[in-house]
Design a protein around this motif. Structure first.
Motif, PDB file in Angstrom:
ATOM      1  N   PRO A 172       0.959  -1.402  -0.164  1.00  0.00           N
ATOM      2  CA  PRO A 172      -0.181  -0.050   0.093  1.00  0.00           C
ATOM      3  C   PRO A 172       0.522   1.470   0.266  1.00  0.00           C
ATOM      4  CG  PRO A 172       0.019  -1.679   1.722  1.00  0.00           C
ATOM      5  CD  PRO A 172       0.290  -2.017   1.060  1.00  0.00           C
TER       6      PRO A 172
ATOM      7  N   VAL B 227       0.448   4.335  -2.922  1.00  0.00           N
ATOM      8  CA  VAL B 227      -0.192   5.960  -2.206  1.00  0.00           C
ATOM      9  C   VAL B 227       1.137   6.709  -3.231  1.00  0.00           C
ATOM     10  CG1 VAL B 227       0.126   7.308  -0.527  1.00  0.00           C
ATOM     11  CG2 VAL B 227      -0.959   5.111  -0.923  1.00  0.00           C
TER      12      VAL B 227
ATOM     13  N   VAL C 138      -6.555   3.842   2.809  1.00  0.00           N
ATOM     14  CA  VAL C 138      -5.386   2.879   1.500  1.00  0.00           C
ATOM     15  C   VAL C 138      -4.269   2.646   3.338  1.00  0.00           C
ATOM     16  CG1 VAL C 138      -3.121   2.650   0.032  1.00  0.00           C
ATOM     17  CG2 VAL C 138      -5.543   3.925  -0.387  1.00  0.00           C
TER      18      VAL C 138
ATOM     19  N   SER D 271      -6.117  -0.209   5.456  1.00  0.00           N
ATOM     20  CA  SER D 271      -6.973  -0.943   5.038  1.00  0.00           C
ATOM     21  C   SER D 271      -6.506  -2.010   4.593  1.00  0.00           C
ATOM     22  CB  SER D 271      -7.660  -0.313   3.470  1.00  0.00           C
ATOM     23  OG  SER D 271      -8.727   0.031   3.777  1.00  0.00           O
TER      24      SER D 271
END
Length: 170
Positions: A40, A44, A79, A82
């Motif tokens: 992640p 990002v 993000v 999660s």
């Protein structure tokens, strides 16, 4: 200075990405008490760089910067959270069972970012009481306080970035 030149745009986007993603990740790890999975974080970072590169062609005003930065910050937080929930579960431990067989190993297998910072937050005694984002569990005001904190930080960062834009343009 030609702010639309590819080299200048790439340099501005790289500095913006490095600073914003590092600060965002560090704050997220510190508040959550859990490291951020590498996948992640890379996603990002790539998204922020591409967006910053696309928008780095000319000087922007405060409202344009803030109107992009605040949703971007909220999306990055989503993000990261999660990814943490998928890789570490609600309680911060490893996720087992059918979720692993559906490809979570692909998401979580790259490593962790911020483990020493997460340990430091846990040693402070707050990590057990602050599940993924802080505050006493079940507090109805917590989501609103977190949203207000994100908006406030986004506005302060927009002021800082606007001053940088003005300095670079001069």
């Amino acid at each position: 200075m030609d702010m639309g030149a590819a080299g200048v745009r790439a340099a501005r986007a790289a500095v913006f990405t490095a600073l914003c993603v590092t600060l965002s990740t560090g704050a997220h790890v510190l508040l959550s008490g859990s490291p951020v999975p590498l996948t992640p974080l890379v996603a990002v970072s790539a998204g922020v760089f591409l967006l910053a590169f696309a928008l780095a062609g000319r000087e922007r005003g405060f409202l344009r910067i803030a109107s992009l930065l605040i949703p971007l910050e909220l999306a990055a937080d989503t993000v990261f959270t999660s990814g943490q929930h998928a890789c570490y579960g609600q309680a911060g431990g490893p996720v087992a069972g059918p979720l692993r067989s559906v490809g979570v190993d692909l998401l979580c297998g790259g490593g962790e970012v911020g483990t020493p910072l997460a340990r430091m937050a846990a040693h402070g005694g707050q990590a057990a009481a602050l599940p993924f984002g802080g505050g006493p569990a079940g507090d109805p005001a917590l989501p609103w306080l977190l949203l207000a904190a994100h908006v406030g930080v986004g506005l302060l960062a927009a002021v800082w970035l606007r001053r940088g834009e003005a300095a670079l343009a001069q």
